[in-house]
Structures are given as structure tokens and as C-alpha cells.
Design an enzyme around this catalytic site. Structure first.
Site, PDB file in Angstrom:
ATOM      1  N   GLU A 247      -8.240   7.580   1.367  1.00  0.00           N
ATOM      2  CA  GLU A 247      -7.166   7.502   2.358  1.00  0.00           C
ATOM      3  C   GLU A 247      -5.909   7.029   1.643  1.00  0.00           C
ATOM      4  O   GLU A 247      -5.898   5.999   0.972  1.00  0.00           O
ATOM      5  CB  GLU A 247      -7.553   6.547   3.491  1.00  0.00           C
ATOM      6  CG  GLU A 247      -6.472   6.456   4.545  1.00  0.00           C
ATOM      7  CD  GLU A 247      -6.980   6.113   5.941  1.00  0.00           C
ATOM      8  OE1 GLU A 247      -8.212   6.133   6.174  1.00  0.00           O
ATOM      9  OE2 GLU A 247      -6.130   5.860   6.819  1.00  0.00           O
TER      10      GLU A 247
ATOM     11  N   ASN B 227     -10.987   1.449   6.899  1.00  0.00           N
ATOM     12  CA  ASN B 227     -11.483   2.276   8.008  1.00  0.00           C
ATOM     13  C   ASN B 227     -12.886   2.708   7.577  1.00  0.00           C
ATOM     14  O   ASN B 227     -13.038   3.615   6.766  1.00  0.00           O
ATOM     15  CB  ASN B 227     -10.600   3.509   8.219  1.00  0.00           C
ATOM     16  CG  ASN B 227      -9.200   3.122   8.665  1.00  0.00           C
ATOM     17  OD1 ASN B 227      -9.015   2.161   9.405  1.00  0.00           O
ATOM     18  ND2 ASN B 227      -8.208   3.864   8.211  1.00  0.00           N
TER      19      ASN B 227
ATOM     20  N   GLU C  61      -5.526   0.235  14.918  1.00  0.00           N
ATOM     21  CA  GLU C  61      -5.540   1.698  14.801  1.00  0.00           C
ATOM     22  C   GLU C  61      -6.911   2.268  15.158  1.00  0.00           C
ATOM     23  O   GLU C  61      -7.480   3.087  14.435  1.00  0.00           O
ATOM     24  CB  GLU C  61      -5.109   2.129  13.397  1.00  0.00           C
ATOM     25  CG  GLU C  61      -3.705   1.638  13.051  1.00  0.00           C
ATOM     26  CD  GLU C  61      -3.159   2.134  11.739  1.00  0.00           C
ATOM     27  OE1 GLU C  61      -3.962   2.358  10.806  1.00  0.00           O
ATOM     28  OE2 GLU C  61      -1.930   2.293  11.643  1.00  0.00           O
TER      29      GLU C  61
ATOM     30  N   ASP D 138       4.963  -1.683   7.815  1.00  0.00           N
ATOM     31  CA  ASP D 138       3.879  -1.055   7.069  1.00  0.00           C
ATOM     32  C   ASP D 138       4.397  -0.452   5.767  1.00  0.00           C
ATOM     33  O   ASP D 138       4.551   0.767   5.671  1.00  0.00           O
ATOM     34  CB  ASP D 138       3.254   0.038   7.950  1.00  0.00           C
ATOM     35  CG  ASP D 138       1.985   0.605   7.337  1.00  0.00           C
ATOM     36  OD1 ASP D 138       1.476   0.029   6.366  1.00  0.00           O
ATOM     37  OD2 ASP D 138       1.501   1.643   7.840  1.00  0.00           O
TER      38      ASP D 138
ATOM     39  N   GLU E   2       2.266   5.253  -0.485  1.00  0.00           N
ATOM     40  CA  GLU E   2       2.152   6.033   0.752  1.00  0.00           C
ATOM     41  C   GLU E   2       3.511   6.478   1.290  1.00  0.00           C
ATOM     42  O   GLU E   2       3.707   7.652   1.603  1.00  0.00           O
ATOM     43  CB  GLU E   2       1.412   5.197   1.798  1.00  0.00           C
ATOM     44  CG  GLU E   2       1.349   5.878   3.149  1.00  0.00           C
ATOM     45  CD  GLU E   2       0.542   5.098   4.176  1.00  0.00           C
ATOM     46  OE1 GLU E   2      -0.039   4.053   3.847  1.00  0.00           O
ATOM     47  OE2 GLU E   2       0.498   5.572   5.334  1.00  0.00           O
TER      48      GLU E   2
ATOM     49  N   GLU F  18      -0.768  -8.924   1.287  1.00  0.00           N
ATOM     50  CA  GLU F  18      -1.234  -7.562   0.975  1.00  0.00           C
ATOM     51  C   GLU F  18      -0.033  -6.690   0.629  1.00  0.00           C
ATOM     52  O   GLU F  18       0.906  -6.574   1.413  1.00  0.00           O
ATOM     53  CB  GLU F  18      -1.982  -6.959   2.176  1.00  0.00           C
ATOM     54  CG  GLU F  18      -2.479  -5.543   1.921  1.00  0.00           C
ATOM     55  CD  GLU F  18      -3.259  -4.942   3.100  1.00  0.00           C
ATOM     56  OE1 GLU F  18      -4.203  -5.581   3.592  1.00  0.00           O
ATOM     57  OE2 GLU F  18      -2.904  -3.823   3.525  1.00  0.00           O
TER      58      GLU F  18
ATOM     59  N   ARG G 246       7.304  -3.410  17.680  1.00  0.00           N
ATOM     60  CA  ARG G 246       6.117  -3.493  16.811  1.00  0.00           C
ATOM     61  C   ARG G 246       6.166  -4.603  15.761  1.00  0.00           C
ATOM     62  O   ARG G 246       5.146  -5.271  15.550  1.00  0.00           O
ATOM     63  CB  ARG G 246       5.876  -2.125  16.165  1.00  0.00           C
ATOM     64  CG  ARG G 246       4.803  -2.150  15.111  1.00  0.00           C
ATOM     65  CD  ARG G 246       4.383  -0.779  14.691  1.00  0.00           C
ATOM     66  NE  ARG G 246       3.755  -0.824  13.382  1.00  0.00           N
ATOM     67  CZ  ARG G 246       3.303   0.225  12.734  1.00  0.00           C
ATOM     68  NH1 ARG G 246       3.391   1.426  13.283  1.00  0.00           N
ATOM     69  NH2 ARG G 246       2.759   0.108  11.547  1.00  0.00           N
TER      70      ARG G 246
END
Ligand code: GCV
Length: 604
Positions: free
Chosen positions: A106, A149, A231, A310, A338, A332, A281
Site C-alpha cells: 500500500e 490495514n 478508515e 496526512d 505518497e 510517525e 478534519r
């Protein structure tokens, strides 16, 4: 095999039978460069990861001697300063792989998984040893091998796949690297229980027994990593329980074995109605976790993304990282590019991390984690220069005080034999690369104008009328969101100094202006330009600089095969930058109907 910053190191031996512990590896590595009589290694177990270098002796803990050996070799190979003694700032320095057992990764941009294929463990031991060596050589010590995930069959990592996990842990042990696994909060359901409620006694027993089974096979497992209620992942909210109750459940199962429970704080409403401006958010993580401060067990670490959204090209530091006084926290960051060019566009991250550390007081953290940029490509990182991010992450998590330039310049010296002027050119472009990418992509702190889902290339409205809470709210007169107390109130989550820094549009740093403020296009910036002109100018500049970057890289005598890969990617980056420039400028031009003061072509 591509060696990158270990390019001057000989390949590891194929027969690893004599190298079972970090000290064996330290001896082997040093003896490639120095006669055995020229050094001695002394283990003082209580020193852990720390080491002392005195004369020809390296004294350290079981892993410390290995880190001392690599520090010495970095000095011999790349001229790195040689410390007399050193200890890492954080005990856990982690790489999080988002690898799926079907072999996909991912948000992976360097090929398929290094660990899995076809639902099984499939790997080349030599490649993984090289990964272990890369990690150890920069002080990284925890490797989470599977995606947060957790898709089947990875749920079996705590069960039928344990023997494979154990074999992998053996492989990484000489490198001082301990494994971690991502687990799914609903695993008890898979095992046949009727609930995964953290306050249910049967669920508690199940986790305790599961942890005991896992630690029988992998006694030095670092712990579990969990993405819950995020998510679409399951979590304690299903049972009306808090995240402290959820995290403590797993932490208590791990505690007898010395394991840690790393609990991610990436919780937000991903099914938002874009018309509802009352939900913002970036406020979500703080709102969810700050009230729980003090309720987490000692072996829980909350893992918090560096910014409140993010991994955008620029975000302020997450206010959650500044507000938890009684809870262990891990920062993190994301090595995988990404949103930042996907290891096609050049993007050097050390300056970004330095900014975060500057606002953070590094001592508030107990661990640092990075989402991996690794994959099965020959060079491990897709883009040969993306390796510098992995390298710098290791050095900065060991010592957050080190300067970004120092890490990048050391990486260059270790990786390539270049003349002084090429080294300087490369350093300059690498250090500027984030700003270049930012100029052609993200106007003044907005972010999210990227193509939905794939996250490469421009699409200014792609996320605007969607569920994800990532809006710029550009109209024909203004753009951005007011996040001060008068607006969504996000700014009030910060301590007073940061509130003061961002409060007023006239003094807020330009690069985060539209993150914190909603402003008309004719707003006059500190340098006298209007907001709209600044957006146009940045995009023209960013694309022009991407073109110059391509030329500069072409002039550097990189060895093959790196040269070909670097130049192919630089060309793609130039085209990407031109596309961003045209799409974003056109978007704002059409909305605002304001001309570019310099009369350049903006497509209608
Ligand atoms: C692992 C973003 C990414 C997802 C990722 C998620 C996370 O939403 O697009 O791919 O999922 O972050 O960090 O959990």
C-alpha cells in the site's frame, strides 16, 4: 545487488552461519576494513544501544557494539564525525512497512513486497540481510513487516504463520532488528469469539493467550501496531469503548513479555459531508486522544502523524504531539512519497523532519516511526536518491540535533564517488527539492489538490466535493479555511506560542498561510505581491526549477544503473511539474478571473 550508501562495503557473506549476534556482525564488518588486531569489541549488556569509542576499543551493549562499528565505518568511508560516545535519543526507531501478503505494498513506489507474495512469506534471505544491514548501519531497530490495514491472510501472523514469522525474526536478529506486526482489533472474531469488546473477559483471555503463543515463537518481538477505528478498520468504538480501553487491552496481553503496543492516532471522519463546514478534519486526533491523556498503560505508545492531516508537503506540527503530558508518544513520518512525488519526483525529507523536531521538543517522544519507502526494485527505493531519506531518517532518529545538510552530504559521500563540485551541486538540489515540489504542487499550505486515490498529479477539485474532509474551499473571491478561534477553532489546540505564530494573516508564515486563513485573492503578502500573483509565480517557478533540476542531474556523473533511473525520473518530474503548473494556475485563473501580472500563458 545495489548497495547504495553501503556501496563501499563488500557484500555480506552468503553463509551467515557464523554470524548469529550483532557482535559477530560488528566483528565481520570491521575486519573487512581493519586488521583484527586493530580493534577490539567489549560488550557491557546494560549499555543497550549505546557505545563508547576509545582508542581501538568499542565498548557497548549487545547492539551498541554494532552501532559503534557502523559509526566507525561511516567515519572511515564517508568522513562522518566520530563521536567518543553515543546513545540513541529513542529506544524504538521503527520502520513500518505497509506490505500486503498478496505481494502488493500500500502506497509502495519501489516495487512489490520484500517479504510476501501470493499470500505467503516469499523472500530472498540475501536481500533481507541487506535490508537488515541498511537498518543497522543507521541505527534503526524495529521493523513492522505488514500493512496497518490488516487484510487476510495476514491475520494469520499471530497464528498459523507464526513459524514463518519466527524464521524471519531469526534472520534479522544479527542486525539488532526486532520485528513488529500490525494486528487487527477484530482478530478475536476471526478466532470464533462473538465479540472483540475490550472489556469482555473472554476477549482479554484470548489476547493474553495469543500473545503468549506469539512470544513462544518470537521471544524478542517488539510488539503490535494497531490502526483502529480509522478508515473503516475495526476498533473499540464498535463496542462503545474508548481508545484507552482498546489500547490497554492489547498492552496488558503484551506486558508479561516486554512488548509494546503501538496505537496509531489517525482517527477522523472519512465520511464527511463537504457542505458541513463545522467539521474540520485536522481537529480530529486531538479531540479524540487529548482527553484520554493519562489513561494509557505504560507500555502503550500513541503513534501520531507529524501533521494533523496526512503527510502533505507542508503541515504544521500535529497539536496532539504537543499536548500529551502523561502518555508515551511516537512521531510517525512517511518515507514513502505518497503525496510528495512517489519516488519519481525528487523530494528530500530531512529538512521537513527538522522543522517538526524544532516545534516538538524531541524529548517528549519515546519512539519514532517511518512508513517505509522500500520495495523489491533492485535499488530497494525506486529512485536511487530516495535512499537518502531512509538514511537520514535513521541518523535523525538516533540524534535529532544533527543537521539535515550533514545527513544528506554524508549520504552522498558514502554512496557516490563524485568530484567536489558534483557533490555540492547534488547536495544543493537535494536540499531544495522539497521546496521545488511544494512550489509546483501546494499553494501556501493548502495541500490536497492532488489526484484522488492515486495521489500523483494535479486535480484541484478532486477531493473538494468528497467525503475525506480535505477541502480548500476556493471560491471566485477567496481560498483557504479560517482555523483561528473565529473560524473552526483548530488553532486553539496549540500552546500559546504557536497560536501567536499563526494567529494573524499578516504575520503567519507564508508557507502555511492558507492552512490557517481564508483570504481574498487580492490579499497583499509580506513581499508586496497579491495572493493570486504569488500562487501563479510559485507554480511558474516550481516548474522552471524542475526543468533546471533535470539539467543539473544530467550533468552529474552518476554511475549506472543509477544514472539512467535518475534521469528517467527527472524527466517525468519535469512533465509532472509542468502539468501541475498549468492545471493549478488555470484553476485559480478561471475562478478569480485575475490576470498574471507578468502576462505568462495560463491555459483558459
Ligand atoms: C495504510 C492514508 C493513505 C492510506 C493509509 C492511511 C494510514 O489515508 O492513503 O493508504 O493506509 O493513510 O495512514 O493508515
Amino acid at each position: 545487488m545495489n548497495q547504495n550508501w553501503l556501496s563501499k562495503f563488500p557484500p555480506l557473506p552468503e553463509d551467515f552461519s557464523g554470524i548469529g549476534q550483532p557482535i559477530d556482525l560488528a566483528r565481520w564488518e570491521l575486519s573487512r576494513f581493519l586488521p583484527e588486531s586493530a580493534f577490539s569489541l567489549k560488550v557491557e549488556p546494560e549499555m543497550g544501544d549505546a557505545f563508547l569509542l576509545s582508542g581501538s576499543t568499542i565498548t557497548g551493549g549487545e547492539t551498541g557494539v554494532l552501532y559503534g562499528a557502523y559509526a566507525l565505518l561511516r567515519h572511515l568511508q564517508g568522513g562522518a564525525p566520530l563521536p567518543a560516545s553515543s546513545r540513541p535519543r529513542y529506544p524504538l526507531r521503527m520502520i513500518n512497512c505497509w506490505d500486503n501478503m498478496d505481494g502488493s505494498v500500500e502506497r509502495g513506489y519501489a516495487g512489490r513486497s520484500l517479504f510476501f507474495e501470493g499470500g505467503q512469506f516469499v523472500y530472498h534471505p540475501a536481500r533481507l540481510r541487506h535490508l537488515g544491514r541498511m537498518m543497522a548501519s543507521v541505527g534503526l531497530n524495529v521493523l513492522c513487516i505488514n500493512n496497518v490495514n490488516v487484510h487476510e491472510p495476514a491475520q494469520g501472523l499471530l497464528d498459523e504463520l507464526l513459524p514463518d514469522l519466527s524464521a524471519l525474526a531469526d534472520l534479522f536478529r544479527p542486525f539488532g532488528v526486532r520485528l513488529m506486526v500490525s494486528v487487527d482489533f477484530s482478530m478475536p472474531l476471526r478466532a470464533g469469539l462473538a465479540t472483540a469488546d475490550p472489556l469482555d473477559g473472554r476477549v482479554q483471555t484470548w489476547w493474553a493467550q495469543t500473545a503468549a503463543r506469539v512470544y513462544r515463537e518470537v521471544p524478542d518481538l517488539a510488539g503490535f501496531l494497531v490502526k483502529a477505528d480509522s478508515e473503516g478498520r475495526p476498533g473499540p468504538f464498535t463496542y462503545g469503548r474508548s481508545h484507552a480501553e482498546g489500547a490497554n487491552l492489547l498492552a496488558r496481553a503484551l506486558k508479561p513479555f516486554g512488548g509494546v503496543l503501538v496505537w496509531r492516532c489517525f482517527v477522523y471522519n472519512c465520511r464527511q459531508d463537504w457542505r458541513d463546514a463545522s467539521v474540520d478534519r485536522p481537529k480530529a486526533a486531538f479531540d479524540t486522544y487529548q482527553p484520554l491523556d493519562g489513561q494509557f498503560d505504560e507500555n502503550v505508545i500513541l503513534q501520531i502523524k507529524n501533521g494533523p492531516f496526512d503527510f502533505q508537503v507542508r503541515e504544521p506540527v500535529s497539536p496532539l504531539l504537543l499536548s500529551m503530558e502523561k502518555t508515551n508518544m511516537a512521531l510517525e513520518v512517511q518515507l514513502a512519497q505518497e503525496y510528495t512525488g512517489q519516488q519519481i519526483d525528487l523530494y528530500t525529507m530531512a529538512p521537513l523532519w527538522k522543522e517538526i523536531f524544532a516545534d516538538l521538543e524531541p524529548d517528549r517522544l519515546s519512539a519514532v516511526a517511518a512508513v517505509s519507502n522500500l520495495g523489491r526494485d533492485d535499488n530497494f527505493f525506486g529512485h536511487p536518491l530516495a535512499a537518502a531519506n531512509f538514511f537520514a531518517f535513521g541518523l535523525l532518529t538516533w540524534n535529532p540535533e544533527i543537521s539535515p545538510e550533514e545527513t544528506v552530504s554524508l549520504w552522498i559521500a558514502l554512496t557516490y564517488d563524485l568530484d567536489a563540485s558534483s557533490r555540492q551541486t547534488l547536495l544543493r538540489w537535494m536540499m531544495n527539492s522539497r521546496r521545488i515540489y511544494e512550489k509546483y504542487t501546494a499553494p501556501l499550505g493548502l495541500g490536497w489538490m492532488i489526484t484522488p486515490h492515486s495521489h500523483y498529479g494535479p486535480n484541484p477539485s478532486g477531493y473538494e466535493y468528497d467525503l475525506w474532509g480535505t477541502y480548500h474551499r476556493a471560491s471566485h473571491t477567496a481560498v483557504g479555511i479560517d482555523r483561528t478561534a473565529a473560524g473552526t477553532g483548530y488553532l486553539t489546540q496549540y500552546p500559546p506560542e504557536l497560536q501567536a505564530r499563526y494567529q494573524n494573516a499578516s504575520s503567519c508564515p507564508d508557507l502555511l498561510l492558507l492552512f490557517f486563513h481564508r483570504l481574498p485573492y487580492d490579499f497583499v503578502m509580506k513581499d508586496g505581491r497579491t495572493l493570486i500573483q504569488r500562487i501563479y509565480d510559485d507554480h511558474f517557478e516550481g516548474a522552471a526549477e524542475a526543468a533546471e533540476l533535470e539539467k543539473a542531474l544530467a550533468a552529474i556523473p552518476f554511475p549506472e544503473p543509477d544514472r539512467t533511473v535518475i534521469l528517467e525520473r527527472a524527466e517525468k518530474q519535469r512533465l509532472n511539474a509542468e502539468n501541475w503548473r498549468d492545471v493549478i494556475n488555470t484553476f485559480f485563473h478561471r475562478l478569480s478571473d485575475l490576470p498574471d501580472a507578468r502576462g505568462r500563458t495560463i491555459y483558459p
